[in-house]
Motif scaffolding. Structure first.
Motif, PDB file in Angstrom:
ATOM      1  N   ARG A 118       0.676   4.020  -2.925  1.00 24.04           N
ATOM      2  CA  ARG A 118       0.384   5.436  -2.674  1.00 24.04           C
ATOM      3  C   ARG A 118       1.441   6.334  -3.299  1.00 24.04           C
ATOM      4  NH1 ARG A 118      -1.307   5.088   3.754  1.00 24.04           N
ATOM      5  NH2 ARG A 118      -3.530   4.626   3.426  1.00 24.04           N
TER       6      ARG A 118
ATOM      7  N   THR B   3       0.834  -1.205   0.000  1.00 25.82           N
ATOM      8  CA  THR B   3       0.000   0.000   0.000  1.00 25.82           C
ATOM      9  C   THR B   3       0.869   1.255   0.000  1.00 25.82           C
ATOM     10  OG1 THR B   3      -1.763  -1.169   1.176  1.00 25.82           O
ATOM     11  CG2 THR B   3      -1.829   1.227   1.217  1.00 25.82           C
TER      12      THR B   3
ATOM     13  N   GLU C  81      -6.268   7.906  -2.600  1.00 27.55           N
ATOM     14  CA  GLU C  81      -6.398   6.514  -2.168  1.00 27.55           C
ATOM     15  C   GLU C  81      -7.339   5.720  -3.063  1.00 27.55           C
ATOM     16  OE1 GLU C  81      -7.613   6.872   1.855  1.00 27.55           O
ATOM     17  OE2 GLU C  81      -5.564   7.084   2.618  1.00 27.55           O
ATOM     18  N   ASP C  82      -8.324   6.427  -3.628  1.00 35.19           N
ATOM     19  CA  ASP C  82      -9.283   5.719  -4.477  1.00 35.19           C
ATOM     20  C   ASP C  82      -8.666   5.220  -5.774  1.00 35.19           C
ATOM     21  OD1 ASP C  82     -11.091   6.216  -2.547  1.00 35.19           O
ATOM     22  OD2 ASP C  82     -12.188   7.766  -3.610  1.00 35.19           O
TER      23      ASP C  82
ATOM     24  N   HIS D 165      -6.337   0.257   3.908  1.00 39.24           N
ATOM     25  CA  HIS D 165      -7.364   1.159   4.438  1.00 39.24           C
ATOM     26  C   HIS D 165      -8.771   0.727   4.040  1.00 39.24           C
ATOM     27  CE1 HIS D 165      -6.449   2.618   0.363  1.00 39.24           C
ATOM     28  NE2 HIS D 165      -7.707   3.039   0.333  1.00 39.24           N
TER      29      HIS D 165
ATOM     30  N   VAL E 105      -2.296  12.270  -1.805  1.00 40.52           N
ATOM     31  CA  VAL E 105      -2.492  10.848  -2.070  1.00 40.52           C
ATOM     32  C   VAL E 105      -3.938  10.609  -2.486  1.00 40.52           C
ATOM     33  CG1 VAL E 105      -2.478   8.547  -1.076  1.00 40.52           C
ATOM     34  CG2 VAL E 105      -0.696  10.178  -0.459  1.00 40.52           C
TER      35      VAL E 105
ATOM     36  N   PRO F 233      -5.722  -2.900  -0.499  1.00 33.71           N
ATOM     37  CA  PRO F 233      -5.139  -1.779   0.254  1.00 33.71           C
ATOM     38  C   PRO F 233      -5.588  -1.821   1.714  1.00 33.71           C
ATOM     39  CG  PRO F 233      -5.917  -1.023  -1.872  1.00 33.71           C
ATOM     40  CD  PRO F 233      -6.386  -2.441  -1.746  1.00 33.71           C
TER      41      PRO F 233
END
Length: 562
Positions: free
Chosen positions: A343, A339, A356-357, A424, A354, A422
């Motif tokens: 990123r 991850t 994240e999506d 998160h 960043v 990922p």
């Protein structure tokens, strides 16, 4: 730590009975050689403590005082027995083992759960854990028996050295016969347990398949099969065990009279000659009878331990089954590193923000090989952008569809490569077969999300057309965790809807459904699809979530990464 402290307390305070036993052995000598003797002497109750007439020159008052002292030690001994009940070592250990076995089972790997099913776990918690706790407490109780022998050893060399030969012979014979009898008893007990296990497995299997038995009108056949198994269990298991138990019981009963008779025949001459006092002679007989009684108790506990070896082995086997916690830890650490790298790759050069999506879900050279050596998947690679709605479709003859979904849901871990999620993102796998917990309806709906807003839960149930469930929730008892009345008021379709609604309520970022519409007719399936669309778009006034359920035909498997 609680079990350890209780064990130490038991081992220490149990010695009060041994001290009292040593006191009783010397009391017989004191009565005959001091209180009732023509020329009163003294008796050493404990090493270095010589006791003569309590009231010099007055045997009557000395006897009354001794009688009062004779019963005084029973006060702390009786009080300790009350304390034993309150401390409840066996109960504390049983609860500890039950919690440990349950926690272990929840962390089992997929293979471990296939080898050790729910029925076996139920039997283990109800029976085997209780027997294992009894085995431990018997071991603690057994540890106090050698100290009674030590009390006899302290008395014998000082008062009657000749009895050491008989006592050593007694101990040697007991030890050898103990080993022989324990081995025979263990074999018989294991045979009886095997027969009982066959009966239990047959009962559990037939009860779980009751609908099939009833539909094929096979109830009489199943009853006859059970009767036959019970007869075999009695003939080949219970009766042989009872015969061995009877022999074990009388084996210990024979030893005491035999060795007392031998001592009487060898020591009578010395009593008549005056080289051995009557008090020492009677005290020694009392000691031998006491040794026989204590050995009988010791032998009973030893034989009971042999009966408990099977359950103890089973509990140990249960607690040593492989768990998936190390695999989860290893997977999380690998995904965390991946991850961080992902990123860095999607970082915008201007804002250093960043996104994240933009991190995709990936299968990286993934493979799965079963413990039998069969390869199910090899070198599978795939990249799924977040926000995607994907259906996995294949003919019924194609294997590994459900297994692939379990790999994506981290129910099963690959033996090669990675299933990269990922860190998160939360991942939820919703199985094909509806499953309910034996708890209240609200806990079943909000499992893992007990703080879910009531308005949101009711909105999801309304979207799915679950009028029956909504009506049941109006009853306050349905909100209680121990209320099971709702289980008998819900249809099979409603069960499947509750199973599906639980996935919506959880609202994980990555949700995987295995054939979610297979249990529904067209109206329910259409409502579920409509709910899928709303979950994918995001509810009004809320940001669209990263993951969510998907829809497909009844025979399909699907993944939705929001």
């Amino acid at each position: 730590p609680t079990v350890q402290r209780l064990t130490v307390a038991y081992l220490v305070f149990d010695q009060m009975a041994n001290i009292y036993y040593y006191f009783l052995m010397n009391s017989t000598m004191y009565i005959t050689d001091v209180l009732f003797a023509e020329t009163p002497g003294s008796v050493s109750f404990f090493p270095g403590i010589n006791v003569s007439m309590l009231v010099p020159g007055n045997p009557e008052i000395s006897t009354i005082c001794f009688a009062m002292l004779y019963t005084l030690p029973m006060v702390p001994i009786h009080g300790w027995e009350y304390a034993r009940i309150a401390l409840d070592l066996k109960g504390v250990l049983r609860n500890f083992l039950r919690a440990s076995c349950y926690r272990k089972y929840l962390n089992y790997t997929w293979d471990s759960r296939q080898k050790f099913g729910a029925a076996e776990m139920k039997i283990a918690l109800e029976c085997d854990v209780a027997e294992a706790s009894k085995c431990y407490t018997h071991g603690v109780e057994l540890s106090s028996r050698p100290h009674q022998g030590l009390s006899c050893r302290l008395f014998h060399p000082r008062e009657e050295p000749a009895i050491l030969v008989d006592n050593s012979t007694d101990a040697s014979a007991n030890g050898m016969l103990d080993l022989l009898q324990q081995r025979v008893s263990l074999e018989v007990v294991e045979a009886e347990c095997d027969w009982h296990l066959k009966v239990d497995e047959f009962v559990v299997m037939s009860c779980e398949s009751y609908s099939t038995v009833a539909e094929y009108h096979a109830r009489c056949n199943m009853i006859e099969l059970l009767s036959e198994k019970l007869r075999d269990s009695t003939r080949h298991g219970r009766i042989p065990k009872q015969q061995v138990d009877m022999n074990n019981k009388y084996f210990s009963k024979w030893l005491g009279p035999v060795f007392v008779a031998l001592y009487i025949s060898t020591a009578t001459t010395r009593v008549l000659e005056g080289s051995l006092s009557v008090g020492k002679f009677l005290a020694t007989i009392s000691i031998l009878q006491g040794i026989a009684g204590h050995f009988e108790e010791f032998y009973r506990i030893l034989m009971s331990l042999s009966v408990l070896v099977g359950p103890l082995r089973f509990v140990v086997h249960l607690l040593n089954m492989p768990i998936d916690v190390p695999a989860f830890k290893q997977t999380f650490e690998a995904h965390r590193e991946m991850t961080i790298k992902a990123r860095a790759q999607v970082r915008q050069p201007v804002t250093s923000c960043v996104i994240e999506d933009a991190i995709p879900l990936q299968l990286l050279n993934m493979g799965l090989t079963f413990s039998s050596g069969v390869k199910l998947l090899t070198n599978v690679s795939l990249s799924v952008p977040q926000g995607s709605l994907i259906a996995i479709m294949a003919a019924n003859s194609v294997k590994a569809r459900s297994t692939l979904l379990k790999l994506l849901g981290q129910v099963v871990f690959p033996t090669e490569g990675h299933v990269f999620m990922p860190t998160h993102l939360r991942v939820l796998h919703v199985s094909y077969q509806p499953q309910m917990l034996m708890t209240g309806m609200w806990l079943n709906l909000t499992l893992g999300m007990q703080d879910a807003p009531h308005e949101r839960v009711h909105a999801i149930l309304a979207d799915l057309g679950m009028r029956k469930t909504l009506k049941l929730l109006e009853n306050k008892e349905s909100m209680e965790d121990d209320d099971l009345s709702w289980l008998g008021n819900v249809s099979a379709t409603e069960f499947a809807l509750i199973h599906l609604a639980r996935g919506f309520i959880k609202s994980a970022e990555v949700t995987l459904f295995s054939r979610p519409l297979a249990h529904f007719n067209t109206p329910e399936a259409a409502q579920a699809r409509a709910r899928d669309d709303r979950g994918a778009r995001g509810q009004q006034g809320r940001a669209a979530p990263r993951g969510g359920p998907a829809q497909a035909a009844a025979q399909d498997l699907f993944l939705h990464a929001r």
